[in-house]
Design a protein around this motif. Sequence first.
Motif, short mmCIF file in Angstrom:
data_model
loop_
_atom_site.label_atom_id
_atom_site.label_comp_id
_atom_site.label_asym_id
_atom_site.label_seq_id
_atom_site.Cartn_x
_atom_site.Cartn_y
_atom_site.Cartn_z
N TRP A 25 0.83 -1.21 0.00
CA TRP A 25 0.00 0.00 0.00
C TRP A 25 0.87 1.26 0.00
O TRP A 25 0.59 2.22 -0.73
N SER A 26 1.98 1.23 0.76
CA SER A 26 2.79 2.46 0.88
C SER A 26 3.74 2.67 -0.30
O SER A 26 4.49 3.66 -0.33
N ILE A 71 2.16 2.80 -3.22
CA ILE A 71 1.18 3.50 -4.05
C ILE A 71 0.79 4.83 -3.38
O ILE A 71 0.70 5.87 -4.04
N PHE A 72 0.58 4.79 -2.08
CA PHE A 72 0.31 6.01 -1.30
C PHE A 72 1.27 6.03 -0.13
O PHE A 72 0.97 5.46 0.93
N GLY A 108 -0.42 7.37 2.75
CA GLY A 108 -1.75 6.80 2.86
C GLY A 108 -2.85 7.81 2.72
O GLY A 108 -3.95 7.47 2.28
N PRO A 112 -1.69 9.13 -6.36
CA PRO A 112 -0.79 7.99 -6.13
C PRO A 112 0.63 8.24 -6.62
O PRO A 112 0.85 9.16 -7.39
N SER A 159 -4.15 -5.56 1.17
CA SER A 159 -3.32 -5.20 2.33
C SER A 159 -2.97 -6.45 3.13
O SER A 159 -3.83 -7.07 3.73
N TYR A 211 -7.26 3.93 -2.23
CA TYR A 211 -6.11 3.10 -2.68
C TYR A 211 -6.62 1.91 -3.49
O TYR A 211 -6.13 1.65 -4.60
#
Length: 484
Positions: A92-93, A95-96, A99, A104, A131, A158
């Motif tokens: 996830w981190s 892409i963001f 967060g 993105p 996730s 996300y």
Amino acid sequence: MFNNQLPKDFLWGGAVAAHQIEGAWQSDGKGLSIADVLTAGSNKKPRRITDGVLENEYYPNHEAIDFYNRYPEDIALLKELGLKAFRTSIAWSRIFPNGDEKEPNEAGLAYYDQLFDCLIKNNIEPIITLSHFEMPYHLAKEYGGFRDKRVIDFFVNYAEVVIKRYQHKVKYWMTFNEINNQADGTHELHAWTNSGILVQPDENPEEVIYQAGLNELIASAKAIIKAREINPDLKMGCMMAYVPVYPGSSEPNDQMAALKVMERRFFYSDIHVRGEIPSYAIKKWHKKGYKIDYSQAELEALKEGTVDYIGFSYYMSNAVTTVDDRSNRLDGYSVNDYPNAKIVNNPYLKSNDWGWQIDSIGLRYILNVVYQRYNKPLFIVENGFGAYDQVEADGSIQDDYRVSYLQAHIEQMQLAILEDGVEVLGYTPWGVIDIVSFGSGEMEKRYGFIHVDKDNQGNGTLRRSKKSSFSWYQQIIKQNGVEA
Ligand code: BGP
């Protein structure tokens, strides 16, 4: 039993997770994740959650096995193994990074485009977890993770970005890995990795975990609703850790205790699959005076955003007793749900070096129990035998113990499919290549058909080599199951 009755499109594969395989913890704009602040632990010493990344601490997930840079070589090995599917997660981190950004990180998106293209070029179907214990650290630190309902929207944003981006490369998705761990773990590791929460001294851990877990379930449902708007052909699943619990004796209280302990685990899949908060949970919250916050709109989202299939991990079974205090294990809150309930070892079963009780029949049992409960397709997305493998003088690794564990579990899976009528989409054994252990942070708790030269302190060449189980699994896939 003839193995050639398994469906021709049965998804024989292997499973890993971004934080346990990729490394490159700061590459191409990636932000800190909650896995990046987990120190190394050991079989006897739990991992610690540090407040940020500290000097002179060793963090095994920072480099992992450097799959981020080596994936073409590794995927060539997985192709040789004959995999039809490969389960991993999107970090996830990547892409963001924090967060809560609006836009993105394109470098992160580009990486997974290349990874999925490489898998597809090798005829390997990507099975993706959104996730897998990898929330951006900033969301945990600044928002308190899923205790804050704003994190629901950050997750949905996300999910929408990556599902839209990869909808033509990835058909099978799962939202949160082993979402129910937080219900069973007393130690803070599960609350942290599932929901990004650290229970504060003045809080009731069970109440906080139920609230965070419900917010996560709402996030899952909203992400699935978005996914269906993007592409109705996608298969959206949940991901559960199913550890069946047997009564320690035929004393009726043991049977009730087993039901209540399992109920705490089923709470999550009951909502994922049925789309409503079970009455036993409402009763429990009322009885205990828990203030669990949810709106009518959120209830409607739960109802609409139910799953197409149930992905789950299976490693072991437990037993529970109320009749005596044989137990020396304080396993989780679940034992609070019935008077004098304690988790005990099952005297009929052997354990691995981490005390996980080996029970292949338990896989057939839980496949039947879950299929009869939900009547939805199932997907075994984790199963495996962690062990301290021995490298022989000639460099070989004879992991016959792993072959016998997997052979026995595949046999039971085939009985569930061919004799009990359970619908199973595929089987992706965990740690198809040696990676960092989640629970202990050990590299030497190995699951793979492929050995990676790295030890618990991070020393090694990262060289990959095939274990004796590699050719065994290659043959199982070729013949579409085990002969029994
Ligand atoms: C599950 C996780 C995986 C994996 C597996 C094995 O809980 O979904 O991430 O790690 O357990 O556990 P461990 O690595 O601690 O042996």
